[in-house]
Enzyme design. Sequence first.
Site, PDB file in Angstrom:
ATOM      1  N   GLY A 262       0.921  -1.251  -0.007  1.00 36.63           N
ATOM      2  CA  GLY A 262      -0.150  -0.053   0.032  1.00 36.63           C
ATOM      3  C   GLY A 262       0.993   0.969   0.020  1.00 36.63           C
ATOM      4  N   VAL A 263       0.064   2.337   0.422  1.00 37.23           N
ATOM      5  CA  VAL A 263       0.987   3.595   0.282  1.00 37.23           C
ATOM      6  C   VAL A 263       1.178   4.411   1.571  1.00 37.23           C
ATOM      7  CG1 VAL A 263      -1.121   4.881  -0.383  1.00 37.23           C
ATOM      8  CG2 VAL A 263       1.224   5.662  -1.265  1.00 37.23           C
ATOM      9  N   GLY A 264       1.930   4.998   1.829  1.00 35.60           N
ATOM     10  CA  GLY A 264       2.157   5.750   3.243  1.00 35.60           C
ATOM     11  C   GLY A 264       3.622   5.065   4.070  1.00 35.60           C
ATOM     12  N   ASN A 265       3.544   5.868   5.231  1.00 37.04           N
ATOM     13  CA  ASN A 265       4.700   5.689   6.040  1.00 37.04           C
ATOM     14  C   ASN A 265       4.824   4.027   6.327  1.00 37.04           C
ATOM     15  OD1 ASN A 265       5.395   8.347   5.858  1.00 37.04           O
ATOM     16  ND2 ASN A 265       3.931   8.796   7.410  1.00 37.04           N
ATOM     17  N   ILE A 266       3.736   3.530   6.589  1.00 39.75           N
ATOM     18  CA  ILE A 266       4.032   2.166   7.391  1.00 39.75           C
ATOM     19  C   ILE A 266       4.762   1.156   6.004  1.00 39.75           C
ATOM     20  CG2 ILE A 266       2.800   0.088   8.125  1.00 39.75           C
ATOM     21  CD1 ILE A 266       1.001   1.977   9.727  1.00 39.75           C
ATOM     22  N   GLU A 288       0.395  -0.793  -7.125  1.00 36.76           N
ATOM     23  CA  GLU A 288      -0.209   0.084  -7.965  1.00 36.76           C
ATOM     24  C   GLU A 288       0.637   1.466  -7.494  1.00 36.76           C
ATOM     25  OE1 GLU A 288      -4.003   0.492  -6.011  1.00 36.76           O
ATOM     26  OE2 GLU A 288      -3.294   1.435  -4.091  1.00 36.76           O
ATOM     27  N   GLY A 382      -6.966   0.349  -3.674  1.00 37.92           N
ATOM     28  CA  GLY A 382      -6.881  -0.871  -4.526  1.00 37.92           C
ATOM     29  C   GLY A 382      -6.482  -2.044  -3.410  1.00 37.92           C
TER      30      GLY A 382
HETATM   31  O1  0RQ Z   1      -4.358  10.560  11.960  1.00 38.62           O
HETATM   32  O2  0RQ Z   1      -2.566  11.692  11.635  1.00 38.62           O
HETATM   33  O3  0RQ Z   1      -4.716  12.722  12.472  1.00 38.62           O
HETATM   34  O4  0RQ Z   1      -3.197  11.091  13.877  1.00 38.62           O
HETATM   35  O5  0RQ Z   1      -5.545   7.544  10.843  1.00 38.62           O
HETATM   36  O6  0RQ Z   1      -3.018   6.901  10.203  1.00 38.62           O
HETATM   37  O7  0RQ Z   1      -1.005   5.389  11.304  1.00 38.62           O
HETATM   38  O8  0RQ Z   1      -0.310   7.981  10.113  1.00 38.62           O
HETATM   39  O9  0RQ Z   1      -1.200   5.387   8.862  1.00 38.62           O
HETATM   40  O10 0RQ Z   1      -0.794   7.006   6.941  1.00 38.62           O
HETATM   41  O11 0RQ Z   1      -0.591   4.622   6.722  1.00 38.62           O
HETATM   42  O12 0RQ Z   1      -3.001   5.626   6.842  1.00 38.62           O
HETATM   43  C1  0RQ Z   1      -5.711   3.010   6.760  1.00 38.62           C
HETATM   44  C2  0RQ Z   1      -5.975   5.622   6.591  1.00 38.62           C
HETATM   45  C3  0RQ Z   1      -3.693   4.395   7.135  1.00 38.62           C
HETATM   46  C4  0RQ Z   1      -4.383   4.170   4.986  1.00 38.62           C
HETATM   47  C5  0RQ Z   1      -4.774   4.381   6.397  1.00 38.62           C
HETATM   48  C6  0RQ Z   1      -5.498   7.841  12.336  1.00 38.62           C
HETATM   49  C7  0RQ Z   1      -4.260   8.062  12.574  1.00 38.62           C
HETATM   50  C8  0RQ Z   1      -3.768   9.140  11.822  1.00 38.62           C
HETATM   51  C9  0RQ Z   1      -3.430   7.868   9.685  1.00 38.62           C
HETATM   52  P1  0RQ Z   1      -3.809  11.673  12.587  1.00 38.62           P
HETATM   53  P2  0RQ Z   1      -1.569   6.436  10.108  1.00 38.62           P
HETATM   54  P3  0RQ Z   1      -1.500   5.788   7.250  1.00 38.62           P
HETATM   55  C10 0RQ Z   1      -3.032   1.697  -1.501  1.00 38.62           C
HETATM   56  C11 0RQ Z   1      -3.880   0.724  -0.751  1.00 38.62           C
HETATM   57  C12 0RQ Z   1      -6.900   2.392   2.736  1.00 38.62           C
HETATM   58  C13 0RQ Z   1      -6.638   2.110   1.234  1.00 38.62           C
HETATM   59  C14 0RQ Z   1      -5.468   1.199   0.915  1.00 38.62           C
HETATM   60  C15 0RQ Z   1      -5.424   3.895   3.837  1.00 38.62           C
HETATM   61  C16 0RQ Z   1      -4.471   8.449  10.433  1.00 38.62           C
HETATM   62  O13 0RQ Z   1      -3.360   3.215   4.785  1.00 38.62           O
HETATM   63  O14 0RQ Z   1      -6.090   4.815   3.488  1.00 38.62           O
HETATM   64  O15 0RQ Z   1      -4.983   0.300   1.816  1.00 38.62           O
HETATM   65  N1  0RQ Z   1      -5.882   2.776   3.650  1.00 38.62           N
HETATM   66  N2  0RQ Z   1      -5.268   1.383  -0.160  1.00 38.62           N
HETATM   67  O16 0RQ Z   1      -4.067   8.560  14.003  1.00 38.62           O
HETATM   68  C17 0RQ Z   1      -9.135   6.469  14.473  1.00 38.62           C
HETATM   69  C18 0RQ Z   1      -8.414   4.215  14.546  1.00 38.62           C
HETATM   70  C19 0RQ Z   1      -7.278   4.726  13.787  1.00 38.62           C
HETATM   71  C20 0RQ Z   1      -7.149   6.198  13.464  1.00 38.62           C
HETATM   72  C21 0RQ Z   1      -5.477   5.281  12.460  1.00 38.62           C
HETATM   73  N3  0RQ Z   1      -8.727   3.165  14.753  1.00 38.62           N
HETATM   74  N4  0RQ Z   1      -9.165   5.121  14.947  1.00 38.62           N
HETATM   75  N5  0RQ Z   1      -7.934   7.037  13.843  1.00 38.62           N
HETATM   76  N6  0RQ Z   1      -6.011   6.488  12.766  1.00 38.62           N
HETATM   77  N7  0RQ Z   1      -6.144   4.247  13.025  1.00 38.62           N
HETATM   78  C22 0RQ Z   1      -3.484   3.053  -1.486  1.00 38.62           C
HETATM   79  C23 0RQ Z   1      -4.174   3.354  -2.811  1.00 38.62           C
HETATM   80  O17 0RQ Z   1      -4.899   2.666  -3.146  1.00 38.62           O
HETATM   81  C24 0RQ Z   1      -3.845   4.551  -3.823  1.00 38.62           C
END
Ligand code: 0RQ
Length: 504
Positions: A262-266, A288, A382
Site C-alpha cells: 500500500g501507500v504511506g509511511n507504514i 499500484e 486498491g
Molecule cells: O491520523 O495523523 O490525525 O493522527 O489515521 O494513520 O497510522 O498515520 O497510517 O498514513 O498509513 O494511513 C488506513 C488510513 C492508514 C491508509 C490508512 C488515524 C491516525 C492518523 C493515519 P492523525 P497512520 P497511514 C494503497 C492501498 C486504505 C486504502 C489502501 C489508507 C491517520 O493506509 O487509506 O489500503 N488505507 N489502499 O491517528 C481513529 C483508528 C485509527 C485512526 C489510525 N482506529 N481510529 N483514527 N487512525 N487508526 C493506496 C491506494 O490505493 C492509492
Amino acid sequence: MKTSTAIPELTAAEAAALIQNGNTIGFSGFTPAGAAKAVPSAIAKRAMAEHEAGRPFKVGVVTGASTGDSLDGELARADAVAWRTPYQSDKYLRRSINAGKTHFFDMHLSMLPQNVRYGFLGPIQFAVIEACDVSPDGDIVLTTSVGATPTFCHVAEKIIIEINDHHPKALRGLHDIYEPLDPPHRKAINVNACSDRIGSDVLKVDPSKIVGIVRTSLPDETGGFKAPDETTLQIGENVARFLANEFKIGRIPPEFLPIQSGVGNIANAVLGAIGKHPDIPAFEMYSEVIQDSVIDLIKEGCIKFASATSLTLSPPRLAEVYESLEFFKERMLLRPQEISNHPEVVRRLGIISINTAIELDIFGNVNSTHVMGKDLMNGIGGSGDFTRNAFISIFTCPSVAKGGAISTIVPLVSHLDHSEHSVQVVITDQGIADLRNKDPHERALAIIENCANPEYREDLHHYLESVKEGHTPQSLALAYSMHQAYLKNGDMRTVNWTDCGCAE
Ligand code: 0RQ
C-alpha cells in the site's frame, strides 16, 4: 514528437472557462503523481467567481485515486465538488464529504475505468490530463502516473492536456497503455510476469477531441515520507520475519513471489524491511504505487522489477530517477490501474498483498476507510483488488492509535471493507497472527495474544470469555463497548463492559 499547431494553446483560465456547471470531469492523477494541476486550480477560481456572482458552480470529479492540493484541495476549498469518486486523501475534501457537502462513493480502483466505460457514472464531458508530450495525430506521452487516464480520454467528449515540462519527454517507454474490451468481447489479460508489456508506450486518442493545450512547469505535489519510527520499524521487521519464514518452509517458491504494498509511511517502512532481510531473495513488485523505498531497493538490486500505475516519489527521489532514466526504464513500468490492480493478474502471478488497516476485529474483519464507523478517512483504494485475490493477504497497523487512546484491535469493526474470508495474516508492532486454518475462536485468541497492545489484552479477553457461545462468539450488545468508551470519554481504556444495561 512535434506538437500540433492545430491544437490551440490556452491559458489555464481559458481552459477552465470551457467547463460548465454540472459537468463531469475525469482528471489524470493516481496519488499526486501525474495529476492535473493548473486547470483544476483555475476551475476552483472560476467556481469562486461564479459563487460570488450568485450563480451555482459545481462539477463531478472522477480521478484515478487521490490527487494533489491544486486538484482536490483547491476544488474542495472553493466548494466546487458536487460528487467525487474513487479514493481521496485531502483534508479539505474529506471535511466536505463528512459534512455532507460533497457526495462521495467509494469503489475498488481496478473497477473505476470499467464502470466509466459501462456508463455507470453517466457521461464524462471533459478529460483534463497531464502529459509531457503530444503528437499532431493524438499520441500522448503521460507523466508519472497512468491511472484511469486512458479511459477518461476515450470516453470524454473533449480533452484538455496540461503539457508539463517538469517531466522529460524521454519518459516515453515507461508506460504500457492497454484497455480491455468490454463483455461479452473481453479477452484474457495477457500479463504472465511483472515485466510483461501488452500495450503501447503512448496513449492514442482522437486528436479532434483535444480542445486545448495548457503549458505548465509544475512538480508533483507529493510529500516526503516521515523517517520510520519505532512502531513502523517493528511492523516492518515483523512482516519481513513472517515472509522469510514462509519462504524458508517452502510455502513461497524459490523465485519468491511479487509483492504489492500500500501507500504511506507504514508501507514504505515495510518494504524497506523486506528488501533488507538477509533471508529474502531479490523479488519483483506488482503493485499500484512505486514509493521511495522501491527506488532504493532497485538501486541495491533487492527489487528486480517494479510494475505499478504511479511513480509517487518525493522530489529528490524523482530527480534521481530522471538522472538515470534509462536504467530505471529497464526496471519498472506504469500500467493503467485497471491492469495494475486486475484480479485476474493478481491471482495468476500469486501476489503477496500488504495493506494497512484503520481497525480490525478479533475475527479478522478489516476496516480500511472509516473512523468510529461514520467518518470517511480516504477510501478503499486498491486494497480490496489485491486482498481478495492474493496468494497471501496481509494487513498491518499499529496496535494503538491516538497515543494509546484507541485500540486498533476491537471486538467488532465499526465499518467493514475486507471480510474475515479475505484476510489471512494480521501484523502489528506487537507481532503476527496467522489466521489460516483457524476457526473464529482460535483467530480471536491469536489476534489478541499476538497483535493487540498489552494495555488492551485483558479487556479483549474479557469480551471473548463473556461471549463464549456460537460459532463466532459475539455479543451484539457489547461488541461496540470500546468504541462507546472512546466516544464518551476520549479513551477506549475507560471501557465499562456492564454499562450497556443488558443481561450479558
Ligand atoms: O491520523 O495523523 O490525525 O493522527 O489515521 O494513520 O497510522 O498515520 O497510517 O498514513 O498509513 O494511513 C488506513 C488510513 C492508514 C491508509 C490508512 C488515524 C491516525 C492518523 C493515519 P492523525 P497512520 P497511514 C494503497 C492501498 C486504505 C486504502 C489502501 C489508507 C491517520 O493506509 O487509506 O489500503 N488505507 N489502499 O491517528 C481513529 C483508528 C485509527 C485512526 C489510525 N482506529 N481510529 N483514527 N487512525 N487508526 C493506496 C491506494 O490505493 C492509492
